[in-house]
Design an enzyme around this catalytic site. Structure first.
Site, PDB file in Angstrom:
ATOM      1  CE1 TYR A 227      -4.100  -2.029   1.084  1.00 28.73           C
ATOM      2  CE2 TYR A 227      -2.357  -3.422   1.950  1.00 28.73           C
ATOM      3  CZ  TYR A 227      -3.663  -3.243   1.571  1.00 28.73           C
ATOM      4  OH  TYR A 227      -4.544  -4.290   1.682  1.00 28.73           O
ATOM      5  CG  HIS A 235      -8.396   0.336  -3.049  1.00 29.07           C
ATOM      6  ND1 HIS A 235      -9.168  -0.637  -2.449  1.00 29.07           N
ATOM      7  CD2 HIS A 235      -9.239   1.346  -3.368  1.00 29.07           C
ATOM      8  CE1 HIS A 235     -10.427  -0.229  -2.405  1.00 29.07           C
ATOM      9  NE2 HIS A 235     -10.500   0.975  -2.950  1.00 29.07           N
ATOM     10  CE  LYS A 266      -5.426  -5.497  -4.910  1.00 30.16           C
ATOM     11  NZ  LYS A 266      -5.893  -4.134  -4.808  1.00 30.16           N
TER      12      LYS A 266
END
Length: 290
Positions: A227, A235, A266
Site C-alpha cells: 500500500y 487500496h 494490481k
C-alpha cells in the site's frame, strides 16, 4: 518498549496503546484476531490481540523498538492447578451459582404466568360445556404447569458450560515474562535460519524503508499486499511474490501471477534478493493475446 508476546510462532500485541503506536509511528498494521466482548459471535470486526507478521516482529526487534517475550511457566508449582487457575475456577463457580438462581427465577415466573393463563382458559371451556346442548364431560382446571412448579427446583438444569463470563481486555494478574531471543530458533520462535523467512524479511524491510505499508497477501496468492499509505485509506497497488534469486519460475506460474494481478487491478512484483542483499523487483503485467 513494545512487548510482543510469542507462542508457537505467533506474535501478538495485547496493548491497545502499543497497537496504535505501531500503526501511527512505525507504519506496521498487523491483523486484529480477537473477538469483541460485546459482539463475540461475529467476525466482521475484530479486536485485540493484534497478530503481527513474523517479518514485522523481526523488524521491530532488530531496531530495538520491541521485545519478544513469553509468559513464564509455573516451574516448581507441581502438576496441580496454579493459584491463578484455582482463582479462575472459584470465580466461575460463583458466576454459575448466581446465574442459575436468576435463570430459575425467570423460569418460575414464566411458568406461573402460563399457569394462570391455562387456568382461565379451562374455566372458560368448562363454562361453555355447561350451556344447554353441550356435553357433560368434566374438565379438571387443576391440571397445567402448577405441577411443574412443585418440582422445578429439583429438575431445573443449568450446566456450567452455559455460564456467561467476561473476556478481559488486559491480564488481570501480574505475570512474569521471559525474553525470547529472536536471533536463535526455538519452539516459540522458529523463523531464524529459515531461508524462506530470510528472503521475505529482506523484501519486507526494503519495501518498508521505501515508505510502503504491507499486509499479508495470502488472499491474493502472494506474500504481501503493498500500500502507498495506511490500508484504511488506500487500496493496494502491488502484490509481492518472493522468489529465490537465480531460481527459475515455471512459465505457468508466471502466467498465473500476471493474470491474477490483471483481474484484481494490481501490479505483480517478483521480488528476489541477491547475494549482497540487494532486492531486485520485476513487474508483471498481463496484456492478453492481441
Amino acid at each position: 518498549m513494545i512487548l510482543i508476546h510469542v507462542a508457537e510462532g505467533q506474535a501478538l500485541v495485547w496493548s491497545a496503546e502499543e497497537a496504535r503506536e505501531l500503526r501511527e509511528r512505525h507504519g506496521l498494521c498487523g491483523t486484529p484476531v480477537g473477538s469483541l466482548a460485546r459482539q463475540p459471535r461475529q467476525n466482521g470486526r475484530l479486536g485485540l490481540p493484534l497478530r503481527l507478521l513474523p517479518e514485522e516482529a523481526t523488524l521491530l526487534a532488530e531496531r530495538g523498538l520491541a521485545l519478544l517475550v513469553k509468559a513464564r511457566g509455573r516451574g516448581g508449582a507441581g502438576p496441580g492447578p496454579s493459584e491463578e487457575e484455582q482463582g479462575n475456577g472459584q470465580l466461575l463457580e460463583r458466576l454459575h451459582a448466581d446465574q442459575r438462581a436468576l435463570a430459575l427465577e425467570e423460569k418460575r415466573a414464566l411458568l406461573e404466568g402460563l399457569s394462570e393463563h391455562i387456568k382461565q382458559g379451562r374455566q372458560m371451556k368448562r363454562g361453555r360445556r355447561r350451556q344447554p346442548g353441550a356435553g357433560s364431560e368434566a374438565v379438571d382446571v387443576s391440571l397445567g404447569p402448577s405441577r411443574e412448579l412443585e418440582d422445578l427446583d429439583r429438575n431445573f438444569s443449568f450446566t456450567l458450560e452455559n455460564t456467561l463470563t467476561q473476556i478481559h481486555t488486559s491480564c488481570p494478574h501480574a505475570r512474569q515474562l521471559d525474553v525470547v531471543n529472536w536471533r536463535v530458533p526455538s519452539t516459540d520462535w522458529h523463523y531464524p535460519g529459515d531461508p524462506a523467512h530470510a528472503l521475505r524479511y529482506c523484501v519486507f524491510k526494503d519495501l518498508h524503508d521505501k515508505g510502503y505499508q504491507l499486509t499479508s497477501g495470502g488472499k491474493f496468492g502472494g506474500d504481501y499486499l503493498i500500500y502507498p499509505g495506511d490500508p484504511m485509506r488506500f487500496h493496494a497497488h502491488f502484490i509481492a511474490i518472493c522468489v529465490p534469486y537465480e531460481e527459475g519460475l515455471p512459465l505457468h506460474d508466471t502466467v498465473t501471477a500476471g493474470r491474477l494481478g490483471s483481474n484484481v487491478k494490481k501490479t505483480v512484483l517478483l521480488c528476489s534478493v541477491t547475494k549482497d542483499k540487494t532486492v531486485i523487483y520485476t513487474s508483471l503485467r498481463w496484456r492478453g493475446i492481441q
